[in-house]
Design an enzyme around this catalytic site. Sequence first.
Site, PDB file in Angstrom:
ATOM      1  N   LYS A  31       0.192 -14.794  -2.187  1.00  0.00           N
ATOM      2  CA  LYS A  31       0.187 -14.527  -0.740  1.00  0.00           C
ATOM      3  C   LYS A  31      -0.014 -15.837   0.036  1.00  0.00           C
ATOM      4  CE  LYS A  31      -1.221  -9.889  -1.835  1.00  0.00           C
ATOM      5  NZ  LYS A  31      -1.801  -8.616  -1.435  1.00  0.00           N
ATOM      6  N   HIS A  41       7.798  -6.422  -0.223  1.00  0.00           N
ATOM      7  CA  HIS A  41       6.364  -6.196  -0.449  1.00  0.00           C
ATOM      8  C   HIS A  41       5.804  -5.375   0.719  1.00  0.00           C
ATOM      9  CE1 HIS A  41       2.067  -6.983  -0.736  1.00  0.00           C
ATOM     10  NE2 HIS A  41       2.284  -7.164  -2.020  1.00  0.00           N
ATOM     11  N   GLU A  83       4.048  -0.026  -6.227  1.00  0.00           N
ATOM     12  CA  GLU A  83       2.780  -0.436  -5.636  1.00  0.00           C
ATOM     13  C   GLU A  83       2.344   0.559  -4.559  1.00  0.00           C
ATOM     14  OE1 GLU A  83       2.414  -4.871  -6.443  1.00  0.00           O
ATOM     15  OE2 GLU A  83       3.182  -4.670  -4.424  1.00  0.00           O
ATOM     16  N   GLY A 116      -4.984 -10.243  -5.836  1.00  0.00           N
ATOM     17  CA  GLY A 116      -6.297 -10.898  -5.865  1.00  0.00           C
ATOM     18  C   GLY A 116      -6.671 -11.484  -7.223  1.00  0.00           C
TER      19      GLY A 116
HETATM   20  C1  PEP Z   1      -0.078  -6.994  -4.145  1.00  0.00           C
HETATM   21  O1  PEP Z   1      -0.325  -7.356  -2.991  1.00  0.00           O
HETATM   22  O2  PEP Z   1       1.088  -6.943  -4.558  1.00  0.00           O
HETATM   23  C2  PEP Z   1      -1.176  -6.620  -5.005  1.00  0.00           C
HETATM   24  C3  PEP Z   1      -0.901  -5.957  -6.076  1.00  0.00           C
HETATM   25  O3  PEP Z   1      -2.424  -7.022  -4.585  1.00  0.00           O
HETATM   26  P1  PEP Z   1      -3.832  -6.689  -5.286  1.00  0.00           P
HETATM   27  O4  PEP Z   1      -3.654  -6.898  -6.774  1.00  0.00           O
HETATM   28  O5  PEP Z   1      -4.794  -7.631  -4.683  1.00  0.00           O
HETATM   29  O6  PEP Z   1      -4.121  -5.252  -4.989  1.00  0.00           O
END
Ligand code: PEP
Length: 242
Positions: free
Chosen positions: A9, A94, A164, A224
């Site tokens: 990010k 995303h 996701e 993260g």
């Molecule tokens: C993402 O933003 O694609 C993601 C999976 O973030 P996190 O692992 O922090 O939830």
Amino acid sequence: MKYLIGNLKMNFTCFESKQYILDLENAIKEADLKDVKIGAAFSHDAIAWADMFKKRNFMFGAQNIFHKEKGAYTGEISIRSAIELGLDFILIGHSERRQLFNETDELINEKIKKIENTKICPILCIGENLEEFQNNRLEEVLTKQINSALKDITTLSHLIISYEPIYCIGNGIIPKIEHIQRAVDLIRKITNNQFPILYGGSVCDTNIKTLLEVKNLDGFLVGGASLDAKNFVNLAKELEVK
Ligand code: PEP
């Protein structure tokens, strides 16, 4: 072969990204992975490092691309740069792009078309929001997102799809395994089993073993938990065939 892709990010500056690359390369060397491909998606200010790290041991990616070839598009980044720099993949659609920057399914389709005839692999991110989840609209949402994103795409041989669920991003919550399984099975059905499928959303060292219970899953997209290169690579060790 499994995939472990990090989405950095806008957490690092350009030079912090360079240090991350060095750390990642070292961690991967030490881990001596056999069955896992690691990738990291960098912010636009850092993608030029791809040129300096041509002989890298990881997949170098960007987090977004513009859908036009070139011209008066202030602040955007072109596919021509991505090709020139030898990027391996680009995240498309995303949820942060969809929510914060109003990216629509139609725009996402244009972006995939732009990548279609290159060697770069698009990683298409899809997933339902909390309200859609609560109203049991998983099938409807994913079907629309995939069909719209891949509309009139005929020659794309390399694509990865990352499921996701938006309500599980960045908050430590993961869905029930059965729910992820339902999504993965559906994506396989819609895409005729053609593409690798990842799960993303709060993946970390304490839940990755549980997440590996999902069948026919090809890996993870990690936000993260990818920010510390060594810990990130440690996640990959869990994906190695034992
Ligand atoms: C993402 O933003 O694609 C993601 C999976 O973030 P996190 O692992 O922090 O939830």
